[in-house]
Structure formats: structure tokens, C-alpha cells
Design a protein around this motif. Structure first.
Motif, PDB file in Angstrom:
ATOM      1  N   VAL A 193      -8.320   2.588  -6.608  1.00 17.13           N
ATOM      2  CA  VAL A 193      -8.109   3.842  -5.888  1.00 17.13           C
ATOM      3  C   VAL A 193      -6.767   4.459  -6.260  1.00 17.13           C
ATOM      4  CG1 VAL A 193      -9.442   2.965  -3.928  1.00 17.13           C
ATOM      5  CG2 VAL A 193      -6.938   2.786  -3.893  1.00 17.13           C
ATOM      6  N   GLU A 194      -6.688   5.760  -5.996  1.00 15.90           N
ATOM      7  CA  GLU A 194      -5.406   6.456  -6.024  1.00 15.90           C
ATOM      8  C   GLU A 194      -4.953   6.577  -4.575  1.00 15.90           C
ATOM      9  OE1 GLU A 194      -6.186  10.176  -7.896  1.00 15.90           O
ATOM     10  OE2 GLU A 194      -6.500   9.296  -9.897  1.00 15.90           O
ATOM     11  N   PRO A 195      -4.017   5.727  -4.135  1.00 17.96           N
ATOM     12  CA  PRO A 195      -3.605   5.719  -2.727  1.00 17.96           C
ATOM     13  C   PRO A 195      -2.858   6.994  -2.351  1.00 17.96           C
ATOM     14  CG  PRO A 195      -2.157   4.316  -4.013  1.00 17.96           C
ATOM     15  CD  PRO A 195      -3.264   4.758  -4.938  1.00 17.96           C
ATOM     16  N   HIS A 196      -3.177   7.526  -1.197  1.00 19.13           N
ATOM     17  CA  HIS A 196      -2.547   8.777  -0.764  1.00 19.13           C
ATOM     18  C   HIS A 196      -1.565   8.555   0.374  1.00 19.13           C
ATOM     19  CE1 HIS A 196      -2.104  12.681   1.258  1.00 19.13           C
ATOM     20  NE2 HIS A 196      -2.374  13.219   0.089  1.00 19.13           N
ATOM     21  N   PRO A 200      -0.516  -6.616 -11.082  1.00 19.74           N
ATOM     22  CA  PRO A 200       0.319  -5.442 -10.799  1.00 19.74           C
ATOM     23  C   PRO A 200      -0.531  -4.217 -10.496  1.00 19.74           C
ATOM     24  CG  PRO A 200       0.104  -5.707 -13.153  1.00 19.74           C
ATOM     25  CD  PRO A 200      -0.654  -6.862 -12.529  1.00 19.74           C
ATOM     26  N   THR A 201       0.141  -3.149 -10.091  1.00 21.56           N
ATOM     27  CA  THR A 201      -0.541  -1.879  -9.889  1.00 21.56           C
ATOM     28  C   THR A 201      -0.868  -1.254 -11.238  1.00 21.56           C
ATOM     29  OG1 THR A 201       1.613  -0.796  -9.700  1.00 21.56           O
ATOM     30  CG2 THR A 201       0.511  -1.421  -7.647  1.00 21.56           C
ATOM     31  N   GLY A 202      -1.721  -0.230 -11.195  1.00 19.26           N
ATOM     32  CA  GLY A 202      -2.159   0.401 -12.433  1.00 19.26           C
ATOM     33  C   GLY A 202      -1.272   1.559 -12.861  1.00 19.26           C
ATOM     34  N   PRO A 203      -1.774   2.413 -13.729  1.00 13.76           N
ATOM     35  CA  PRO A 203      -0.971   3.537 -14.261  1.00 13.76           C
ATOM     36  C   PRO A 203      -0.699   4.590 -13.192  1.00 13.76           C
ATOM     37  CG  PRO A 203      -3.252   3.720 -14.975  1.00 13.76           C
ATOM     38  CD  PRO A 203      -3.123   2.384 -14.310  1.00 13.76           C
ATOM     39  N   ARG A 204       0.269   5.450 -13.455  1.00 17.29           N
ATOM     40  CA  ARG A 204       0.595   6.537 -12.548  1.00 17.29           C
ATOM     41  C   ARG A 204      -0.488   7.609 -12.611  1.00 17.29           C
ATOM     42  NH1 ARG A 204       5.658   6.990 -10.518  1.00 17.29           N
ATOM     43  NH2 ARG A 204       5.522   9.263 -10.541  1.00 17.29           N
ATOM     44  N   PHE A 205      -0.627   8.357 -11.520  1.00 18.05           N
ATOM     45  CA  PHE A 205      -1.635   9.409 -11.466  1.00 18.05           C
ATOM     46  C   PHE A 205      -1.031  10.672 -10.863  1.00 18.05           C
ATOM     47  CE2 PHE A 205      -1.915   6.990  -7.499  1.00 18.05           C
ATOM     48  CZ  PHE A 205      -1.882   7.989  -6.537  1.00 18.05           C
ATOM     49  N   SER A 206      -1.675  11.788 -11.125  1.00 18.10           N
ATOM     50  CA  SER A 206      -1.259  13.063 -10.530  1.00 18.10           C
ATOM     51  C   SER A 206      -1.881  13.174  -9.144  1.00 18.10           C
ATOM     52  CB  SER A 206      -1.711  14.240 -11.403  1.00 18.10           C
ATOM     53  OG  SER A 206      -1.114  14.165 -12.676  1.00 18.10           O
ATOM     54  N   ALA A 252      -7.390   7.193   0.503  1.00 20.23           N
ATOM     55  CA  ALA A 252      -7.286   7.083  -0.954  1.00 20.23           C
ATOM     56  C   ALA A 252      -8.478   7.743  -1.634  1.00 20.23           C
ATOM     57  CB  ALA A 252      -7.200   5.609  -1.362  1.00 20.23           C
ATOM     58  N   TRP A 253      -8.264   8.123  -2.898  1.00 22.63           N
ATOM     59  CA  TRP A 253      -9.339   8.623  -3.737  1.00 22.63           C
ATOM     60  C   TRP A 253      -9.928   7.437  -4.492  1.00 22.63           C
ATOM     61  CZ3 TRP A 253     -12.193  12.882  -4.593  1.00 22.63           C
ATOM     62  CH2 TRP A 253     -12.922  12.960  -5.792  1.00 22.63           C
ATOM     63  N   ASP A 254     -11.218   7.140  -4.250  1.00 21.10           N
ATOM     64  CA  ASP A 254     -11.891   6.019  -4.892  1.00 21.10           C
ATOM     65  C   ASP A 254     -12.308   6.435  -6.301  1.00 21.10           C
ATOM     66  OD1 ASP A 254     -13.876   4.083  -5.723  1.00 21.10           O
ATOM     67  OD2 ASP A 254     -13.930   3.407  -3.626  1.00 21.10           O
ATOM     68  N   LEU A 255     -11.724   5.786  -7.302  1.00 23.48           N
ATOM     69  CA  LEU A 255     -11.968   6.175  -8.691  1.00 23.48           C
ATOM     70  C   LEU A 255     -13.395   5.875  -9.135  1.00 23.48           C
ATOM     71  CD1 LEU A 255      -8.593   4.969 -10.207  1.00 23.48           C
ATOM     72  CD2 LEU A 255      -9.377   7.335 -10.042  1.00 23.48           C
ATOM     73  N   ASP A 256     -14.003   4.824  -8.620  1.00 19.83           N
ATOM     74  CA  ASP A 256     -15.355   4.464  -9.033  1.00 19.83           C
ATOM     75  C   ASP A 256     -16.416   5.311  -8.328  1.00 19.83           C
ATOM     76  OD1 ASP A 256     -14.458   2.434 -10.779  1.00 19.83           O
ATOM     77  OD2 ASP A 256     -14.203   1.078  -9.073  1.00 19.83           O
ATOM     78  N   LEU A 300       0.830  -1.207   0.000  1.00 17.33           N
ATOM     79  CA  LEU A 300       0.000   0.000   0.000  1.00 17.33           C
ATOM     80  C   LEU A 300       0.863   1.256   0.000  1.00 17.33           C
ATOM     81  CD1 LEU A 300      -2.806  -0.981   2.551  1.00 17.33           C
ATOM     82  CD2 LEU A 300      -2.735  -1.325   0.087  1.00 17.33           C
ATOM     83  N   SER A 301       1.891   1.256   0.850  1.00 17.77           N
ATOM     84  CA  SER A 301       2.751   2.425   0.942  1.00 17.77           C
ATOM     85  C   SER A 301       3.549   2.625  -0.343  1.00 17.77           C
ATOM     86  CB  SER A 301       3.694   2.281   2.135  1.00 17.77           C
ATOM     87  OG  SER A 301       4.506   3.427   2.281  1.00 17.77           O
ATOM     88  N   SER A 302       4.015   1.541  -0.933  1.00 17.68           N
ATOM     89  CA  SER A 302       4.801   1.643  -2.173  1.00 17.68           C
ATOM     90  C   SER A 302       3.968   2.235  -3.299  1.00 17.68           C
ATOM     91  CB  SER A 302       5.325   0.263  -2.579  1.00 17.68           C
ATOM     92  OG  SER A 302       6.223  -0.251  -1.607  1.00 17.68           O
ATOM     93  N   ALA A 303       2.705   1.802  -3.399  1.00 15.03           N
ATOM     94  CA  ALA A 303       1.832   2.334  -4.446  1.00 15.03           C
ATOM     95  C   ALA A 303       1.568   3.827  -4.225  1.00 15.03           C
ATOM     96  CB  ALA A 303       0.514   1.563  -4.472  1.00 15.03           C
ATOM     97  N   ALA A 304       1.426   4.222  -2.949  1.00 15.03           N
ATOM     98  CA  ALA A 304       1.198   5.632  -2.651  1.00 15.03           C
ATOM     99  C   ALA A 304       2.429   6.468  -3.003  1.00 15.03           C
ATOM    100  CB  ALA A 304       0.839   5.803  -1.176  1.00 15.03           C
ATOM    101  N   ARG A 305       3.617   5.977  -2.662  1.00  9.39           N
ATOM    102  CA  ARG A 305       4.849   6.715  -2.937  1.00  9.39           C
ATOM    103  C   ARG A 305       5.114   6.815  -4.439  1.00  9.39           C
ATOM    104  NH1 ARG A 305       8.860   7.170   1.130  1.00  9.39           N
ATOM    105  NH2 ARG A 305      10.461   6.751  -0.420  1.00  9.39           N
ATOM    106  N   ALA A 306       4.747   5.747  -5.178  1.00 11.32           N
ATOM    107  CA  ALA A 306       4.989   5.740  -6.627  1.00 11.32           C
ATOM    108  C   ALA A 306       3.863   6.406  -7.404  1.00 11.32           C
ATOM    109  CB  ALA A 306       5.159   4.299  -7.107  1.00 11.32           C
ATOM    110  N   HIS A 307       2.782   6.830  -6.715  1.00  8.73           N
ATOM    111  CA  HIS A 307       1.619   7.443  -7.369  1.00  8.73           C
ATOM    112  C   HIS A 307       1.059   6.510  -8.435  1.00  8.73           C
ATOM    113  CE1 HIS A 307       3.684  11.498  -6.265  1.00  8.73           C
ATOM    114  NE2 HIS A 307       3.123  10.923  -5.226  1.00  8.73           N
ATOM    115  N   GLU A 308       0.843   5.234  -8.053  1.00  5.26           N
ATOM    116  CA  GLU A 308       0.307   4.247  -8.973  1.00  5.26           C
ATOM    117  C   GLU A 308      -1.070   3.795  -8.501  1.00  5.26           C
ATOM    118  OE1 GLU A 308       4.531   2.217 -10.416  1.00  5.26           O
ATOM    119  OE2 GLU A 308       3.287   1.216  -8.902  1.00  5.26           O
TER     120      GLU A 308
END
Length: 341
Positions: A178-181, A215-221, A194-198, A155-163
Motif C-alpha cells: 500500500v501507499e500509506p496516507h 524494509p519499506t518500498g520505494p517512494r511514491f507521489s 492507504a491506497w492498495d496497490l494490488d 505505519l506513521s513513519s512510512a506515511a510521512r516519508a511517502h514510502e
């Protein structure tokens, strides 16, 4: 069978977990022969660990504390747990912050690179106990399963990588994107902000109910969490507030008890000594009736200073309690005291 180094690490971890281990049970847990157990015990002794053989039909082994510190061995999960504990030290306020930071730096320097990357990926904020009184509907129930270090790191890795993170959540294993924060630890539980995309909204997820998908999804802003601070956002939600980290209902009362008797049980309230066996208490909750009920725990006279809503809540609570007492009075009375028929 695990390689000898990994097996030694597991053996040492088992010996540290309980005082006495029958040799047969160790062999079963490690999936090795009794002879291999004896050889591994001898290797640990050569490294400085004092391990005694126990007598009896189930003869086994016992790890004793020595006068000198032998080499320390940790498995991967223990390293993550140690890093979490050391990074949480500032919350204790015991003057150990600098020592904890130095200890973490020392431990990190001797970690293999794969573990160092995992520890560095674990980024979180610890929330104090001031948010422990949660409003109805807040996801703070009992822990169903302890969250694993692998999940925390994922969870933390995805948040740090903005994935974008995909995971199954809850007992129904509902799928989320989600976009993990950020990760927030509070009162023994871990939460993902996190921001829930759905659902197109901010959400807080219990980490022990999350099963990440690979795997995790694409990068996000990165979006800005409401209020700009993840810990404050979680604390606000616990208090039943949508935005600000404060209770929706806050009142001031005079409690007819010394401040020394009120302060230990005031949670995040503010206590002021009035000097005559009384004190003022400014406290909050998610509703006025809930606040009145919480103040009743002091079992003393209470004078409401403000607001009128709190006075009305005490009245509503008194009426409800009287109704409950009346409805249960006949059932609670002894049989000999009830009227015939």
C-alpha cells in the motif's frame, strides 16, 4: 542481562503497575538475583522514590506516593503512550489543550534523541465518537490484540516519508502493498488509510491486525484521499457512505419526551426542544430500518416528520417484530397454558 539503567527503568515500571511485589517475583521478572533487586531498590530510594519493604514469607516491596515528586522515569512504550495521550487532549474539550501542548513540549525536550525521533514520527488524527455506529461490513470488531507503539511508529513513519509499505494483514496473514496516507484513532482502535496497490482502491486497515515488513518500498507521489480529509473519509466509511461524511439515511421525527431526556442518547443527532414535553430529533443511520430500530430505543411515541421512507421502515420493522413475536409465543408460554397435544 539488561544494563543497570535499563533495569532500573523496568523495575520502576513494575513497581508502578501493582501495589505489592514479592521480592522473588521481581528477581524472576528481571532475571537477576535477590541481592541485585535489593541494591536496585536502594538506588531508587536514593533518587527520591518511597519504597517500603513488606513483611511475610514472600517479603517484597511497595511503591508509595511521596510528598515531593521524584525524578520520573519512563520506558520507550510509556513515552509513546504519553505523547499520544497529550496530543489527543483537544478531543476532550475540557480546556486542557494548551496545558497538554506545554506538557508535551516539556517532555519532548528531555527525551533522548532516539525517542524524540519516534515521537515526532507519530502523526495521527483522532476521530470523535460520532462515527461509532458502523454499517454492516465495516471493520470495527472487537480488538484482537492491542496495537504496539512500534507498529504505530512504523505505519506513521512510512506515511510521512511517502514510502510504499508492505505488511501481513489479518488472521490469514495476507500480504498487502500500500501507499500509506494517514493514521486515524477512533473509539480505542487505530486505522491506517492507504491506497492498495494490488486492488487499486482506497482501503482502511485495522492497525492491530497489521504486521509491517522491513524494509519499506520505494517512494511514491501522494494521492489525495477522497474528500481531502483522512478522518472524514474513515467517518464516512463507518457510516456506510462511499464519499461524504454523512449518513446515507437521515430523517426527522418528533419524540414525545423532553429534550433533556433525548439529548444524552442522541449520539450525533440534532435535538430541538419543542417546549411541551416533546422535541424534534434529526438523526441518521446506514439504512432506514436501522434508523427506525435505533429510534425505538427511546421507548416513547414517535411521529415521523420526513421522509416517507422512514415511515415505511417503521412499518417493515413492526411487521418483522410481530412475526418474531408470533413465532416465539408458543415456545415462550408456560407449559400449563399450552393446549393439549
Amino acid at each position: 542481562m539488561a544494563n543497570p539503567t535499563s533495569r532500573l527503568l523496568t523495575l520502576l515500571s513494575l513497581l508502578q503497575a501493582r501495589r505489592d511485589w514479592p521480592g522473588a517475583l521481581l528477581a524472576e521478572r528481571l532475571d537477576i538475583s535477590h541481592r541485585t533487586v535489593r541494591r536496585d531498590i536502594d538506588r531508587l530510594r536514593e533518587m527520591g522514590y518511597r519504597i517500603e519493604a513488606t513483611m511475610g514469607p514472600d517479603g517484597g516491596y511497595r511503591l508509595d506516593a511521596g510528598e515531593q515528586l521524584p525524578p520520573l522515569l519512563f520506558d520507550d512504550d510509556q513515552v509513546i503512550a504519553l505523547a499520544v495521550a497529550l496530543r489527543s487532549a483537544p478531543l476532550l474539550g475540557a480546556g486542557t489543550e494548551e496545558a497538554a501542548l506545554r506538557a508535551l513540549t516539556t517532555v519532548r525536550q528531555v527525551m533522548p534523541s532516539r525517542l524524540r525521533h519516534r515521537v515526532d514520527a507519530l502523526d495521527f488524527t483522532t476521530l470523535g465518537r460520532r462515527a461509532s455506529r458502523a454499517s454492516p461490513g465495516t471493520d470495527t470488531g472487537a480488538v484482537t490484540d492491542a496495537v504496539t507503539p512500534d507498529v504505530l511508529v512504523a505505519l506513521s513513519s512510512a506515511a510521512r516519508a511517502h514510502e510504499v509499505l508492505r505488511f501481513d494483514h489479518g488472521s490469514d496473514a495476507s500480504s498487502r502493498r500500500v501507499e500509506p496516507h494517514h493514521l486515524v484513532a477512533s473509539n480505542g482502535l487505530w486505522y491506517l488509510v492507504a491506497w492498495d496497490l494490488d486492488r487499486e482502491d482506497w482501503r482502511i486497515f485495522r492497525a492491530d491486525r497489521v504486521t509491517p515488513r522491513i524494509p519499506t518500498g520505494p517512494r511514491f507521489s501522494t494521492r489525495e484521499v477522497p474528500g481531502g480529509d483522512a478522518a472524514a473519509f474513515v467517518s464516512a466509511r463507518f457510516k456506510g457512505s462511499a464519499e461524504r461524511d454523512e449518513w446515507p439515511c437521515t430523517g426527522t421525527v418528533v419524540v414525545h419526551l423532553p429534550a433533556s431526556e433525548v439529548a444524552p442518547f442522541a449520539a450525533d443527532g440534532i435535538v430541538t426542544d419543542l417546549g411541551d414535553g416533546r422535541c424534534t430529533l434529526v438523526s441518521g443511520s446506514w439504512s432506514w430500518v436501522a434508523l427506525a430500530a435505533a429510534l425505538g430505543r427511546f421507548d416513547a411515541r414517535i411521529d415521523v416528520v420526513d421522509p416517507p421512507d422512514l415511515t415505511a421502515a417503521f412499518g417493515a420493522l413492526a411487521a418483522r417484530n410481530a412475526e418474531t413475536a408470533g413465532a416465539n409465543a408458543a415456545r415462550a408460554a408456560p407449559a400449563w397454558s399450552r393446549p393439549p397435544g
